[in-house]
Design a protein around this motif. Structure first.
Motif, PDB file in Angstrom:
ATOM      1  N   VAL A  95       0.844  -1.198   0.000  1.00  0.00           N
ATOM      2  CA  VAL A  95       0.000   0.000   0.000  1.00  0.00           C
ATOM      3  C   VAL A  95       0.879   1.247   0.000  1.00  0.00           C
ATOM      4  CG1 VAL A  95      -1.828   1.275   1.180  1.00  0.00           C
ATOM      5  CG2 VAL A  95      -1.786  -1.229   1.290  1.00  0.00           C
ATOM      6  N   ALA A  97       1.809   5.052   0.431  1.00  0.00           N
ATOM      7  CA  ALA A  97       1.247   6.122   1.257  1.00  0.00           C
ATOM      8  C   ALA A  97       0.948   7.340   0.397  1.00  0.00           C
ATOM      9  CB  ALA A  97       2.218   6.478   2.376  1.00  0.00           C
ATOM     10  N   GLU A  98       0.028   8.183   0.883  1.00  0.00           N
ATOM     11  CA  GLU A  98      -0.383   9.366   0.139  1.00  0.00           C
ATOM     12  C   GLU A  98      -0.245  10.625   0.988  1.00  0.00           C
ATOM     13  OE1 GLU A  98      -4.048   8.638  -2.589  1.00  0.00           O
ATOM     14  OE2 GLU A  98      -4.364   7.433  -0.787  1.00  0.00           O
ATOM     15  N   ARG A 101       0.726  11.669   4.887  1.00  0.00           N
ATOM     16  CA  ARG A 101       1.201  10.389   5.424  1.00  0.00           C
ATOM     17  C   ARG A 101       2.467   9.949   4.696  1.00  0.00           C
ATOM     18  NH1 ARG A 101       1.978   7.248   9.658  1.00  0.00           N
ATOM     19  NH2 ARG A 101       1.496   5.039   9.321  1.00  0.00           N
ATOM     20  N   ARG A 102       2.500  10.147   3.392  1.00  0.00           N
ATOM     21  CA  ARG A 102       3.688   9.787   2.630  1.00  0.00           C
ATOM     22  C   ARG A 102       4.890  10.592   3.090  1.00  0.00           C
ATOM     23  NH1 ARG A 102       7.705  12.400  -0.120  1.00  0.00           N
ATOM     24  NH2 ARG A 102       8.854  10.799  -1.264  1.00  0.00           N
ATOM     25  N   GLU A 133       1.917  -4.463   4.247  1.00  0.00           N
ATOM     26  CA  GLU A 133       0.999  -4.839   5.320  1.00  0.00           C
ATOM     27  C   GLU A 133       0.851  -6.354   5.369  1.00  0.00           C
ATOM     28  OE1 GLU A 133      -2.708  -2.974   4.618  1.00  0.00           O
ATOM     29  OE2 GLU A 133      -1.962  -0.941   4.953  1.00  0.00           O
ATOM     30  N   GLU A 169     -13.461   1.372   4.431  1.00  0.00           N
ATOM     31  CA  GLU A 169     -12.610   2.384   3.813  1.00  0.00           C
ATOM     32  C   GLU A 169     -13.383   3.164   2.746  1.00  0.00           C
ATOM     33  OE1 GLU A 169      -9.081   0.466   2.383  1.00  0.00           O
ATOM     34  OE2 GLU A 169      -8.059   0.734   4.302  1.00  0.00           O
ATOM     35  N   LEU A 181      -8.160   8.390   1.266  1.00  0.00           N
ATOM     36  CA  LEU A 181      -7.877   6.959   1.282  1.00  0.00           C
ATOM     37  C   LEU A 181      -7.872   6.367  -0.119  1.00  0.00           C
ATOM     38  CD1 LEU A 181     -10.253   6.005   4.239  1.00  0.00           C
ATOM     39  CD2 LEU A 181      -7.770   6.077   4.319  1.00  0.00           C
ATOM     40  N   GLN A 184      -4.963   3.810  -0.901  1.00  0.00           N
ATOM     41  CA  GLN A 184      -5.065   2.738   0.093  1.00  0.00           C
ATOM     42  C   GLN A 184      -6.295   1.881  -0.166  1.00  0.00           C
ATOM     43  OE1 GLN A 184      -4.495   3.846   4.281  1.00  0.00           O
ATOM     44  NE2 GLN A 184      -6.326   2.690   4.797  1.00  0.00           N
ATOM     45  N   GLN A 187      -5.778  -0.321  -3.330  1.00  0.00           N
ATOM     46  CA  GLN A 187      -4.921  -1.480  -3.142  1.00  0.00           C
ATOM     47  C   GLN A 187      -5.621  -2.574  -2.349  1.00  0.00           C
ATOM     48  OE1 GLN A 187      -2.811  -0.470  -5.592  1.00  0.00           O
ATOM     49  NE2 GLN A 187      -1.154  -1.447  -4.460  1.00  0.00           N
ATOM     50  N   HIS A 188      -6.322  -2.190  -1.287  1.00  0.00           N
ATOM     51  CA  HIS A 188      -7.020  -3.188  -0.482  1.00  0.00           C
ATOM     52  C   HIS A 188      -8.146  -3.849  -1.278  1.00  0.00           C
ATOM     53  CE1 HIS A 188      -5.668  -1.242   3.578  1.00  0.00           C
ATOM     54  NE2 HIS A 188      -4.756  -2.043   3.064  1.00  0.00           N
TER      55      HIS A 188
END
Length: 295
Positions: A95, A97-98, A101-102, A133, A169, A181, A184, A187-188
């Motif tokens: 995942v 990050a963006e 957060r990145r 993760e 999410e 999100l 993220q 990807q999930h």
């Protein structure tokens, strides 16, 4: 790094429990296996990693090259990756990050490994920071798999947990929010779709044909379950189409598709468990290996 250099490092890593010499000697190194975005074939690369606040991080720096490395493009298409760390091997969801957060995670990486800051200073490309993760076993999952029924419940528990996760999410996703999100969630959701495809393919190609031979009275049930697979597969393809871009342009439609998927999948899993678990409970897993001839 050249392909031959990578192959030598990979061989040395696996032969020595994760320890290598040369330019990686004494460093934190893992092997990352991705699935080719176009080829569908596995590709393994050695990568430096950093741990920060319990997270396992890799940076798509390519030593400062102007383009993202191929392994990063691969994991955008196929988020489920294989990680070899020391003597341990496990699957993970990759995942990136963006936003803020990145930046937070990249700053943490640079504090541990300043070379990434040096690479970043010499290119206009922003290096992706990828969190690897490791999915935890959800509550209620069988502690020990002894039969094919246990294995089926293990797979179903994972699918239910992943779908609940991506639905939550999706509800939290707000386009344009600084700490959004989008990537993220993408990807999930793709990881869930890959897991669902793998599970249903295994059932259609192996488990259902074997049950049809050993339990002919289940023929009608198996046909119904196979048809449910096709319906759920169509919903999955629509989800994948929605997730084709890195940004989620229509999150409301994604939420609707996920709710539809949830209703169809829960009904299917409940039906499958009610009909097949009694038959599968008597089949050991993993299958017993035949003994030597003559014994």
């Amino acid at each position: 790094m050249s392909m031959s250099f990578n192959l030598n490092v990979i061989e040395e890593f696996r032969a020595n429990g994760g320890r290598v010499g040369g330019p990686f000697e004494g460093g934190d190194l893992l092997l990352l296996t991705t699935t080719g975005a176009r080829s569908g074939r596995p590709h393994t690369v050695p990568l430096g990693f950093v741990r920060s606040d319990g997270l396992l991080l890799v940076v798509a720096s390519a030593a400062g090259a102007p383009e993202h490395p191929q392994w990063y493009r691969n994991l955008l298409a196929h988020p489920v990756v294989r990680v070899e760390l020391g003597t341990e091997t496990f699957d993970a969801i990759a995942v990136p990050a963006e936003g803020a957060r990145r930046k937070e995670l990249f700053d943490a990486v640079v504090r541990t490994a300043p070379k990434y800051g040096d690479y970043q200073a010499h290119t206009g490309r922003q290096f992706p920071v990828v969190v690897l993760e490791r999915p935890e076993a959800p509550p209620g999952q069988p502690r020990e798999v002894r039969s094919l029924a246990d294995k089926l419940l293990e797979a179903h528990t994972w699918l239910r947990a992943q779908l609940r996760h991506v639905r939550a999410e999706a509800q939290a996703h707000v386009p344009g929010r600084p700490a959004g999100l989008g990537l993220q969630l993408r990807q999930h959701c793709l990881a869930f779709c890959e897991g669902l495809s793998h599970h249903h393919t295994g059932e259609d190609s192996a488990i259902f044909p074997a049950l049809a031979r050993s339990h002919p009275e289940l023929a009608g049930v198996l046909a119904q379950l196979g048809e449910q697979h096709r319906v759920i597969g169509q919903i999955k393809e629509e989800l994948v189409t929605l997730l084709a871009g890195i940004e989620l342009s229509d999150p409301e439609r994604l939420r609707v598709e996920l709710e539809w998927m949830s209703a169809e999948l829960e009904s299917h899993l409940d039906h499958e468990e009610a009909e097949l678990l009694p038959a599968l409970a008597g089949i050991p897993f993993p299958p017993a290996r035949p003994g030597p001839i003559g014994r």
